[in-house]
Write a protein that holds these residues in place. Structure first.
Motif, PDB file in Angstrom:
ATOM      1  N   GLN A 143       0.851  -1.193   0.000  1.00  0.00           N
ATOM      2  CA  GLN A 143       0.000   0.000   0.000  1.00  0.00           C
ATOM      3  C   GLN A 143       0.884   1.240   0.000  1.00  0.00           C
ATOM      4  OE1 GLN A 143      -2.440  -0.765   3.603  1.00  0.00           O
ATOM      5  NE2 GLN A 143      -4.191  -0.335   2.287  1.00  0.00           N
ATOM      6  N   VAL A 144       0.472   2.255  -0.744  1.00  0.00           N
ATOM      7  CA  VAL A 144       1.170   3.545  -0.746  1.00  0.00           C
ATOM      8  C   VAL A 144       0.141   4.642  -0.496  1.00  0.00           C
ATOM      9  CG1 VAL A 144       2.550   5.192  -2.077  1.00  0.00           C
ATOM     10  CG2 VAL A 144       2.957   2.725  -2.333  1.00  0.00           C
ATOM     11  N   LEU A 145       0.476   5.533   0.429  1.00  0.00           N
ATOM     12  CA  LEU A 145      -0.352   6.708   0.690  1.00  0.00           C
ATOM     13  C   LEU A 145       0.467   7.954   0.396  1.00  0.00           C
ATOM     14  CD1 LEU A 145      -2.860   8.158   1.810  1.00  0.00           C
ATOM     15  CD2 LEU A 145      -1.867   7.918   4.102  1.00  0.00           C
ATOM     16  N   GLY A 146      -0.012   8.776  -0.535  1.00  0.00           N
ATOM     17  CA  GLY A 146       0.653  10.027  -0.874  1.00  0.00           C
ATOM     18  C   GLY A 146      -0.078  11.204  -0.253  1.00  0.00           C
ATOM     19  N   ILE A 147       0.672  12.080   0.400  1.00  0.00           N
ATOM     20  CA  ILE A 147       0.112  13.259   1.076  1.00  0.00           C
ATOM     21  C   ILE A 147       0.741  14.513   0.494  1.00  0.00           C
ATOM     22  CG2 ILE A 147      -0.122  14.476   3.284  1.00  0.00           C
ATOM     23  CD1 ILE A 147      -1.676  11.910   3.316  1.00  0.00           C
ATOM     24  N   ASP A 148      -0.069  15.524   0.209  1.00  0.00           N
ATOM     25  CA  ASP A 148       0.465  16.798  -0.261  1.00  0.00           C
ATOM     26  C   ASP A 148      -0.538  17.895   0.083  1.00  0.00           C
ATOM     27  OD1 ASP A 148       2.911  17.490  -2.364  1.00  0.00           O
ATOM     28  OD2 ASP A 148       1.327  18.989  -2.406  1.00  0.00           O
ATOM     29  N   LEU A 149      -0.038  19.125   0.157  1.00  0.00           N
ATOM     30  CA  LEU A 149      -0.907  20.272   0.410  1.00  0.00           C
ATOM     31  C   LEU A 149      -1.681  20.691  -0.838  1.00  0.00           C
ATOM     32  CD1 LEU A 149       1.531  22.560   2.462  1.00  0.00           C
ATOM     33  CD2 LEU A 149      -0.374  21.202   3.370  1.00  0.00           C
ATOM     34  N   ALA A 150      -1.085  20.458  -2.021  1.00  0.00           N
ATOM     35  CA  ALA A 150      -1.629  21.001  -3.267  1.00  0.00           C
ATOM     36  C   ALA A 150      -2.593  20.017  -3.923  1.00  0.00           C
ATOM     37  CB  ALA A 150      -0.504  21.362  -4.222  1.00  0.00           C
ATOM     38  N   GLU A 151      -3.878  20.297  -3.831  1.00  0.00           N
ATOM     39  CA  GLU A 151      -4.892  19.401  -4.389  1.00  0.00           C
ATOM     40  C   GLU A 151      -4.743  19.269  -5.904  1.00  0.00           C
ATOM     41  OE1 GLU A 151      -7.639  16.736  -4.931  1.00  0.00           O
ATOM     42  OE2 GLU A 151      -7.176  17.407  -2.891  1.00  0.00           O
ATOM     43  N   SER A 152      -4.297  20.318  -6.574  1.00  0.00           N
ATOM     44  CA  SER A 152      -4.130  20.246  -8.033  1.00  0.00           C
ATOM     45  C   SER A 152      -3.066  19.222  -8.426  1.00  0.00           C
ATOM     46  CB  SER A 152      -3.758  21.617  -8.598  1.00  0.00           C
ATOM     47  OG  SER A 152      -4.801  22.544  -8.406  1.00  0.00           O
ATOM     48  N   LEU A 153      -1.999  19.144  -7.651  1.00  0.00           N
ATOM     49  CA  LEU A 153      -0.964  18.140  -7.921  1.00  0.00           C
ATOM     50  C   LEU A 153      -1.477  16.738  -7.603  1.00  0.00           C
ATOM     51  CD1 LEU A 153       2.338  19.795  -6.615  1.00  0.00           C
ATOM     52  CD2 LEU A 153       1.410  19.761  -8.935  1.00  0.00           C
ATOM     53  N   LEU A 154      -2.239  16.614  -6.538  1.00  0.00           N
ATOM     54  CA  LEU A 154      -2.786  15.308  -6.161  1.00  0.00           C
ATOM     55  C   LEU A 154      -3.701  14.759  -7.248  1.00  0.00           C
ATOM     56  CD1 LEU A 154      -3.550  16.045  -2.411  1.00  0.00           C
ATOM     57  CD2 LEU A 154      -1.791  14.493  -3.281  1.00  0.00           C
ATOM     58  N   GLN A 155      -4.449  15.644  -7.904  1.00  0.00           N
ATOM     59  CA  GLN A 155      -5.330  15.169  -8.974  1.00  0.00           C
ATOM     60  C   GLN A 155      -4.514  14.655 -10.151  1.00  0.00           C
ATOM     61  OE1 GLN A 155      -8.676  14.728  -8.528  1.00  0.00           O
ATOM     62  NE2 GLN A 155      -8.288  13.472 -10.345  1.00  0.00           N
ATOM     63  N   LEU A 156      -3.399  15.321 -10.452  1.00  0.00           N
ATOM     64  CA  LEU A 156      -2.497  14.810 -11.489  1.00  0.00           C
ATOM     65  C   LEU A 156      -1.998  13.416 -11.106  1.00  0.00           C
ATOM     66  CD1 LEU A 156      -0.282  17.962 -12.234  1.00  0.00           C
ATOM     67  CD2 LEU A 156      -2.078  17.019 -13.695  1.00  0.00           C
ATOM     68  N   ALA A 157      -1.645  13.256  -9.838  1.00  0.00           N
ATOM     69  CA  ALA A 157      -1.142  11.966  -9.363  1.00  0.00           C
ATOM     70  C   ALA A 157      -2.213  10.878  -9.481  1.00  0.00           C
ATOM     71  CB  ALA A 157      -0.671  12.094  -7.913  1.00  0.00           C
ATOM     72  N   ARG A 158      -3.435  11.193  -9.072  1.00  0.00           N
ATOM     73  CA  ARG A 158      -4.524  10.210  -9.166  1.00  0.00           C
ATOM     74  C   ARG A 158      -4.751   9.781 -10.611  1.00  0.00           C
ATOM     75  NH1 ARG A 158      -7.236  14.259  -5.791  1.00  0.00           N
ATOM     76  NH2 ARG A 158      -6.914  13.686  -3.599  1.00  0.00           N
ATOM     77  N   ASP A 159      -4.708  10.748 -11.511  1.00  0.00           N
ATOM     78  CA  ASP A 159      -4.929  10.434 -12.927  1.00  0.00           C
ATOM     79  C   ASP A 159      -3.832   9.504 -13.455  1.00  0.00           C
ATOM     80  OD1 ASP A 159      -7.148  12.054 -12.865  1.00  0.00           O
ATOM     81  OD2 ASP A 159      -6.170  13.769 -13.836  1.00  0.00           O
ATOM     82  N   LYS A 160      -2.584   9.774 -13.079  1.00  0.00           N
ATOM     83  CA  LYS A 160      -1.482   8.927 -13.549  1.00  0.00           C
ATOM     84  C   LYS A 160      -1.576   7.520 -12.971  1.00  0.00           C
ATOM     85  CE  LYS A 160       1.786  11.981 -12.567  1.00  0.00           C
ATOM     86  NZ  LYS A 160       3.113  12.635 -12.482  1.00  0.00           N
ATOM     87  N   ALA A 161      -1.905   7.420 -11.695  1.00  0.00           N
ATOM     88  CA  ALA A 161      -2.036   6.106 -11.066  1.00  0.00           C
ATOM     89  C   ALA A 161      -3.155   5.297 -11.730  1.00  0.00           C
ATOM     90  CB  ALA A 161      -2.308   6.262  -9.576  1.00  0.00           C
ATOM     91  N   GLN A 162      -4.241   5.989 -12.049  1.00  0.00           N
ATOM     92  CA  GLN A 162      -5.365   5.310 -12.712  1.00  0.00           C
ATOM     93  C   GLN A 162      -4.961   4.836 -14.105  1.00  0.00           C
ATOM     94  OE1 GLN A 162      -8.893   7.721 -13.213  1.00  0.00           O
ATOM     95  NE2 GLN A 162     -10.224   5.939 -13.313  1.00  0.00           N
ATOM     96  N   GLN A 163      -4.233   5.683 -14.830  1.00  0.00           N
ATOM     97  CA  GLN A 163      -3.775   5.312 -16.173  1.00  0.00           C
ATOM     98  C   GLN A 163      -2.878   4.083 -16.147  1.00  0.00           C
ATOM     99  OE1 GLN A 163      -1.942   8.915 -17.589  1.00  0.00           O
ATOM    100  NE2 GLN A 163      -3.887  10.025 -17.638  1.00  0.00           N
TER     101      GLN A 163
END
Length: 273
Positions: free
Chosen positions: A71-91
């Motif tokens: 399991q990996v949990l990524g934490i960041d302050l910037a929601e815009s960057l997190l959405q990029l991360a979610r999209d890449k993980a999904q891809q």
């Protein structure tokens, strides 16, 4: 600046920078994120916390390494960057990774919750770095590893110097007397931070390398996609264009095709006893 003000400033800068953060010119995020994970030697099934995870440059390679049982949990302050991360993980079809907005200093996970904890180019944004490292160390299980990656002595030179010289012409009050990572810019300083925070079994690696520019415009894209964005966005449009042209003219005149970039990796292992 208070802790809350510092947090809000970092959040605002990197939310703004998200529009260029994953541009090809900023491939160094993935390069150094991957190399951080390579230093950790993660195992299938490991539980990993990645703080200041950005758009997933280290979290996604970690998810690949720990496999479907990890399991990996990524934490960041910037929601815009997190959405990029979610999209890449999904891809990539990764179902063992989650990204959430938050301040890693107040996550509140129990002691010894993770097999590995990663912080790439983020620890220096915290005013009290010792307290932050202690909090990360608390959440690490005995035998687990902590990875801290930071910038070294020379970062994107000579373009970095040209950028700040151009800012000084336009808005001298915006020129920073030091950058956040100056506090840990060499191996001894980074090691000292970790030792003073109670961290044990520390190895520090220095990588003195370069980052290639395909065109001079790549440098300006890098500025828009990183921490420089906070300064650029305080300029009016005319001043912004003059700074941009000063940077591009220097790179063209001196035919600069690569920038110096020093990176420090610290890997620490928590005692089993």
């Amino acid at each position: 600046m208070s802790k809350e003000e510092a947090r809000a400033r970092v959040e605002a800068v990197f939310n703004a920078a998200s529009d260029y953060f994953d541009a090809p010119a900023l491939s160094f995020w993935n390069r150094f994120g991957q190399q951080t994970i390579d230093h950790l030697a993660l195992c299938p099934g490991d539980r990993v916390l990645d703080v200041c995870c950005g758009s997933g440059a280290s979290a996604i390679p970690a998810a690949v390494r720990v496999g479907s049982t990890g399991q990996v949990l990524g934490i960041d302050l910037a929601e815009s960057l997190l959405q990029l991360a979610r999209d890449k993980a999904q891809q990539q079809g990764l179902e063992n990774i989650k990204f959430q907005a938050g301040d890693f200093e107040t996550l509140g996970f129990p002691d010894e919750s993770f097999d590995a904890i990663v912080c790439v180019f983020g620890i220096f944004f915290v005013p009290d770095m010792q307290a932050a490292v202690r909090e990360l160390w608390r959440m690490l299980r005995p035998g687990g590893k902590l990875a801290i990656t930071s910038w070294g002595e020379r970062v994107f030179e000579p373009a970095n110097r040209v950028f700040w010289d151009a800012i000084a012409v336009e808005r001298p009050e915006l020129v920073k007397s030091f950058t956040p990572w100056d506090r840990i810019r060499c191996p001894d300083l980074l090691r000292g931070l970790l030792e003073e925070s109670g961290v044990t079994q520390i190895e520090v690696f220095t990588e003195m390398g370069t980052h290639d520019l395909t065109t001079p415009e790549d440098w300006w894209t890098m500025c828009l996609g990183g921490g420089y964005r906070g300064t650029i966005d305080q300029l009016d449009s005319a001043a912004k264009e003059r700074v941009r042209q000063a940077n591009l003219q220097f790179l063209r005149t001196y035919q600069v095709h690569a920038l110096e970039v020093d990176v420090l990796y610290a890997i620490a292992q928590k005692s089993e006893v």
